[in-house]
Design a protein around this motif. Structure first.
Motif, PDB file in Angstrom:
ATOM      1  N   ARG A  56     -13.713   7.166  -2.217  1.00 45.63           N
ATOM      2  CA  ARG A  56     -12.310   6.810  -1.974  1.00 45.63           C
ATOM      3  C   ARG A  56     -11.877   7.605  -1.451  1.00 45.63           C
ATOM      4  O   ARG A  56     -11.651   8.693  -1.303  1.00 45.63           O
ATOM      5  CB  ARG A  56     -11.989   6.837  -3.480  1.00 45.63           C
ATOM      6  N   THR A  93       0.862  10.217   4.246  1.00 48.90           N
ATOM      7  CA  THR A  93       2.606   9.893   3.968  1.00 48.90           C
ATOM      8  C   THR A  93       3.354  10.487   5.025  1.00 48.90           C
ATOM      9  O   THR A  93       2.877  11.548   5.623  1.00 48.90           O
ATOM     10  CB  THR A  93       2.073  11.288   2.562  1.00 48.90           C
ATOM     11  N   ARG A 102      -0.552   0.952  -8.109  1.00 47.97           N
ATOM     12  CA  ARG A 102      -1.887  -0.399  -7.838  1.00 47.97           C
ATOM     13  C   ARG A 102      -3.078   0.830  -8.226  1.00 47.97           C
ATOM     14  O   ARG A 102      -3.014   1.367  -8.185  1.00 47.97           O
ATOM     15  CB  ARG A 102      -2.038  -0.930  -6.472  1.00 47.97           C
ATOM     16  N   VAL A 161      -5.637  11.052  -2.149  1.00 52.34           N
ATOM     17  CA  VAL A 161      -4.032  11.009  -2.181  1.00 52.34           C
ATOM     18  C   VAL A 161      -3.356  11.791  -1.843  1.00 52.34           C
ATOM     19  O   VAL A 161      -3.403  13.211  -2.602  1.00 52.34           O
ATOM     20  CB  VAL A 161      -3.870  10.749  -3.808  1.00 52.34           C
ATOM     21  N   ALA A 168      -6.296   9.453   4.263  1.00 46.88           N
ATOM     22  CA  ALA A 168      -4.741   8.215   3.975  1.00 46.88           C
ATOM     23  C   ALA A 168      -4.062   9.461   4.480  1.00 46.88           C
ATOM     24  O   ALA A 168      -3.498  10.495   3.785  1.00 46.88           O
ATOM     25  CB  ALA A 168      -4.900   8.508   2.527  1.00 46.88           C
ATOM     26  N   GLU A 224       0.665  -1.342  -0.129  1.00 45.90           N
ATOM     27  CA  GLU A 224      -0.328  -0.145  -0.156  1.00 45.90           C
ATOM     28  C   GLU A 224       1.283   1.108   0.081  1.00 45.90           C
ATOM     29  O   GLU A 224       2.013   1.524   0.187  1.00 45.90           O
ATOM     30  CB  GLU A 224      -0.895   0.037   0.770  1.00 45.90           C
ATOM     31  N   LEU A 225       0.274   2.464  -0.115  1.00 50.55           N
ATOM     32  CA  LEU A 225       1.161   3.740   0.399  1.00 50.55           C
ATOM     33  C   LEU A 225       1.813   4.430   1.409  1.00 50.55           C
ATOM     34  O   LEU A 225       1.770   3.909   2.463  1.00 50.55           O
ATOM     35  CB  LEU A 225       0.059   5.186   0.545  1.00 50.55           C
ATOM     36  N   THR A 231      -8.654   3.936  -7.385  1.00 50.50           N
ATOM     37  CA  THR A 231      -7.468   4.964  -7.086  1.00 50.50           C
ATOM     38  C   THR A 231      -6.308   4.007  -7.673  1.00 50.50           C
ATOM     39  O   THR A 231      -6.323   3.370  -7.225  1.00 50.50           O
ATOM     40  CB  THR A 231      -8.017   4.816  -5.496  1.00 50.50           C
ATOM     41  N   VAL A 247      -2.848   4.185  -6.412  1.00 51.96           N
ATOM     42  CA  VAL A 247      -2.491   3.938  -5.531  1.00 51.96           C
ATOM     43  C   VAL A 247      -0.328   4.174  -5.636  1.00 51.96           C
ATOM     44  O   VAL A 247      -0.339   3.289  -5.941  1.00 51.96           O
ATOM     45  CB  VAL A 247      -2.709   2.750  -3.623  1.00 51.96           C
ATOM     46  N   ARG A 274      -6.470   0.455  -7.367  1.00 54.18           N
ATOM     47  CA  ARG A 274      -7.243  -0.387  -6.616  1.00 54.18           C
ATOM     48  C   ARG A 274      -8.415   0.278  -6.926  1.00 54.18           C
ATOM     49  O   ARG A 274      -8.824   1.471  -7.084  1.00 54.18           O
ATOM     50  CB  ARG A 274      -6.496  -0.391  -5.002  1.00 54.18           C
TER      51      ARG A 274
END
Length: 927
Positions: free
Chosen positions: A421, A496, A413, A424, A494, A4-5, A54, A56, A415
């Motif tokens: 959703r 990061t 990916r 990002v 999400a 995953e991310l 989405t 990813v 997904r």
């Protein structure tokens, strides 16, 4: 396979469409001292993809513009490949790590490390295959395919034992191909491009794709142990199993960059990158010729159509594309794809073929049945757009589709999750080390559902912030991991992470570059130095990217070579239309902070304009004018026919299709056309005048005054000179009555007709090219190759084809000596002439129409419909039909066999030839 991310170390450099915008729109000289690229506008970053999907991104440890390929390893890891030869291992439980740097990889132009696949028994043996361009000890380049062994198989720490299976010499830095693939039968399939530089005008090197004895433009099928060809290959010879011919499985491809196997039935699809007109998806079949460069997409490629090789190919069967899409004025580079084999995507995508276009940043899907037929065409607007630069697509163990985005060097990916959703996240930073202040920027984050986002920052020192852009002052120096969380109104979130060093100064990069524009062949010379307060002097790295823009407004990037050192030197390249070299100088300090400056070497442009009564091709596209670089090679090609007129010459005296080197000033070319004159089929040099030519049967030699003498054909052959390749010049052509063989010097040998037939070549299809045609007296049937078959006339008639109505098309006509009647198809019969006359139909008044005309040997009289009779010649002479002075009118002319003298009305007598010769052109019926 989760993958995953997840971010480790430095933040993601870029993603989606933003990178292309950042790379293609740059000032002459810019500098940056940021860890990531600055965010683009929301509209530029937007990804369009069906609801529920989405993309990813997954960090690979490859630098930006480097990721080219990947493979899923046993367990939950991925092996990735970079253009520069770097292989990294990606997992969920650790940062990406470098496994190996392949030595001596040539990563410039289209070349680099491109192909990667696991052996079927990889889980037991650790064997895998790589395809990469290598610089040899002599400085030349080869495309190499080799077998390697990795250990341990699930999380390799070593990769070695290279066994070379195939090496093909490369003659340019373009079109190297790039796929090594295990076929369903365990053999290796390898794609190699034509290695021809993509010039603005046709490159003769591309024709090597038609040569079975060379490596270019081919799909090879080889033994995975020895590298030799294998039995079952269409041209296999056990006595020379390692020859190129024995290895060839299919040919006639331009740049078959990616191919893949349908897991349902073993069919192989190839994505072949096109030139000026079409991108192709091809279904691989043994022994098939896919036509390049004679064909592109569904039709003939006009830039190469007049070559001798293509004229031969047009007599053969070729394999058309399974699917093609047009690319005129749109930059395009198809990436062959993969099949969705999972169950989480909606039913409409189950068993769908996903393929992409790197330059257009698009993905499409289509459905193909077991017989290789398309049952659902690709989406007109694409399945997804703005998704980065996919250069490899593969199906993961979970069934989902993954792709390598070369722009960001992320593995992505696709997904699917029904409903809302998650957004990002994207994060960048700017550091002021004097105050320990860091500005965080998350405005490049986006939401596929179009929702407004909230931004929350955890600065990593116990404090938080909010907003798309947030500034935080740290109280102490040192490395810190900060986290950005983005959330939509429905609670989907999400995150990061990004590593910052608030006390670290950015390196200072000084770039010295000239303020000038470049002609093709000029040397681009730059120098740079870098210093850092903490680390001192630092090495400078260079990267060159070619940015090619056409008159349609489209631009695309060709990642180029990399180097290190204080200086940079390279030649300014010719890549067609407006091409500039974008040279990036960069430096990275020990804390990972990067500074770069970009110099854009701009072309010195001039305007090339063409004037013609019909559309003209400039560098393969219909245009009136185009801006091109000084010293660049540019092909201009005029059509053979414009209305009822035919091409005669260019104002620069070039051939109908020829290459112009652009001078350091604007240039205008004019294409000249004139009314159709049958005599112009005796014009061997394209100057608009019929040449004085004789054929000597005793030696089968053609003598053209002032131009050439050549031995061609046989003593019993009939000379039938004609323009069979539409280049505005007559070709040396003969026809053999015994077997119907047509031979055109340097072009083709083709059988059409047989003993007893009469050759009647002419332009029956109005394409500016002479068609091969015969008339059969026994049946009165006209056979025009690839055009028509019609009965018109009888055994005692004389065929007299001509353009009697001025439409540029040869009409079927016969003259009956017994009655002097002309029978022209579609018109009433006309009486003109008598028994003993010789028909000399031609355009005598320059109105573009063939006139009824006969020459009477007994009196030397020329009887031309609508004109008073004139005497020219004597009994025993041979009448000629040609425009010897270039005024677009047929002249009264005879050749005297007893003396070899040419008598042309208005021209002094001239001796050329000897008794026994046959003057050309002479009408049918003349001895």
């Amino acid at each position: 396979m989760k993958l995953e991310l997840r971010r480790f170390g430095a933040p993601m450099v870029s993603g989606g469409r933003k990178v292309v915008t950042a790379l293609l729109v740059v000032p002459l000289l810019i500098a940056g001292a940021v860890v990531t690229l600055p965010p683009a506008d929301a509209a530029e970053t937007a990804v369009v993809i069906p609801a529920g999907f989405t993309p990813v991104p997954i960090a690979t440890g490859q630098s930006a513009a480097n990721l080219t390929n990947f493979e899923f390893l046993p367990g939950e890891r991925v092996l990735t490949l970079g253009r520069d030869g770097r292989l990294t291992v990606v997992s969920d439980d650790a940062p990406p790590r470098t496994l190996l740097m392949i030595p001596d990889v040539s990563h410039t132009g289209d070349l680099g490390a491109l192909g990667l696949t696991l052996a079927p028994n990889y889980a037991r043996t650790g064997q895998l295959y790589l395809q990469y361009a290598q610089t040899t000890a002599t400085g030349s380049r080869v495309m190499r395919v080799s077998r390697w062994t990795a250990a341990p198989v699930d999380n390799p720490t070593t990769l070695g034992g290279e066994q070379v299976l195939l090496e093909a010499p490369l003659t340019s830095v373009y079109h190297g191909g790039g796929t090594v693939l295990v076929a369903p039968d365990g053999k290796l399939l390898i794609s190699i491009g034509d290695s021809a530089a993509p010039l603005a005008s046709p490159n003769p090197d591309a024709l090597r794709a038609q040569n079975l004895d060379g490596p270019y433009g081919k799909i090879f099928r080889i033994d995975p142990v020895t590298g030799a060809g294998v039995p079952g290959n269409p041209y296999y010879n056990a006595a020379s199993a390692s020859s190129w011919r024995s290895r060839v499985y299919a040919y006639g491809l331009r740049n078959p960059f990616r191919m893949s196997v349908d897991p349902r039935n073993g069919q192989v699809l190839i994505g072949d990158v096109g030139w000026t007109a079409y991108e192709e998806i091809n279904l691989l079949a043994a022994g098939k010729n896919y036509g390049w460069p004679c064909y592109e997409g569904p039709g003939r490629q006009p830039g190469y159509a007049n070559t001798a090789q293509c004229q031969q190919v047009y007599t053969q069967s070729v394999q058309g594309p399974l699917w093609n899409y047009a690319s005129p004025n749109v930059q395009a580079a198809v990436t062959g794809g993969t099949w969705y084999t999972g169950t989480s995507y909606p039913a409409a995508y189950r068993d769908a073929y996903f393929f992409a276009d790197y330059a257009q940043q698009k993905i499409w899907t289509m459905m193909i049945d077991a017989q290789g037929k398309i049952t659902r065409a690709p989406e007109a607007a694409g399945f997804a757009t703005g998704i980065g630069g996919p250069v490899a697509l593969k199906t993961g163990p979970n069934g989902d589709v993954y792709y390598a985005d070369i722009l960001s060097s992320d593995l992505v990916r696709l997904r699917y999750s029904a409903g809302n959703r998650a957004p990002v996240p994207r994060a960048g930073t700017t550091v002021n080390p004097d105050t320990l202040t860091v500005t965080f920027d998350g405005s490049a984050s986006y939401d596929l559902d179009g929702d407004d986002l909230t931004y929350t920052w955890d600065f990593g020192d116990g404090s938080q912030g909010a907003g798309a852009v947030a500034t935080h002052k740290y109280s102490a120096p040192g490395k810190v991991s900060a986290k950005l969380t983005v959330e939509d109104p429905l609670g989907a979130a999400a995150a990061t992470t990004v590593t910052v060093v608030p006390d670290n100064h950015s390196p200072v990069l000084t770039l010295s570059a000239p303020d000038k524009k470049y002609a093709v062949g000029d040397t681009v010379s730059l120098s740079a130095s870098a210093n850092d307060i903490e680390d001192g002097a630092l090495p400078v790295s260079w990267r060159t990217d070619l940015i090619h823009c056409d008159t349609g407004g489209g631009c695309h990037l060709h990642p180029g070579q990399t180097s290190t050192g204080p200086t940079y030197t390279d030649l300014f390249d010719d890549h067609g239309d407006e091409t500039r070299m974008q040279i990036t100088a960069s430096v990275v300090d020990q804390a990972g902070v990067r500074t770069e400056k970009v110099y854009s070497a701009e072309p010195d442009l001039r305007t090339l304009t063409v004037l013609a009564p019909a559309p003209v091709l400039i560098n393969g596209a219909q245009r009136v004018s185009v801006k091109v670089a000084v010293n660049s090679s540019n092909e201009v090609s005029a059509p053979g026919v414009a209305g009822s007129t035919v091409f005669t010459s260019w104002s620069d005296s070039g051939l109908q299709t020829h290459t112009l080197i652009m001078p350091a000033a604007d240039r205008t070319l004019t294409a000249h056309y004139a009314n159709f004159v049958p005599g112009r089929y005796g014009d061997y040099n394209g100057d608009g005048r019929t040449d004085r030519t004789v054929f000597r049967p005793s030696t089968a030699t053609w003598f053209d005054h002032g131009l050439f003498s050549t031995q061609y054909g046989g003593a019993t052959d009939l000379p039938v000179p004609a323009d069979v390749n539409s280049d505005g010049r007559t070709d040396v052509v003969s026809w053999r009555p015994s077997d119907g063989m047509w031979q055109a010097r340097g072009l083709f040998d083709i059988r059409w007709g047989g003993n007893g037939d009469v050759p009647v070549p002419g332009d029956y299809s109005v394409n500016g090219r002479t068609d091969l045609a015969i008339w059969r007296p026994s049946t009165g049937i006209w056979y025009v190759r690839n055009v028509l078959q019609i009965e018109w006339g009888g055994p005692s008639d004389v065929p007299v084809p001509g353009d009697y109505n001025g439409d540029g098309k040869m009409e079927l006509a016969i003259w009956r000596p017994s009655t002097g009647m002309w029978w022209i198809r579609g018109r009433a019969a006309i009486h003109w002439g008598q028994a003993g006359d010789i028909p000399v139909q031609a355009d005598y008044n320059g109105d573009g129409r063939t006139d009824l005309a006969v020459w009477r040997p007994s009196t030397g009289g020329w009887w031309i419909n609508g004109r008073p009779s004139q005497n020219w010649g004597v009994n025993g002479d041979i009448p000629l039909t040609g425009d010897f002075n270039g005024d677009a009118r047929t002249d009264l002319a005879v050749w005297r066999p007893s003396t070899g003298v040419w008598w042309i009305n208005g021209t002094p007598a001239f001796r050329w030839g000897e008794p026994g010769d046959r003057p050309l052109p002479r009408p049918l019926g003349a001895r």
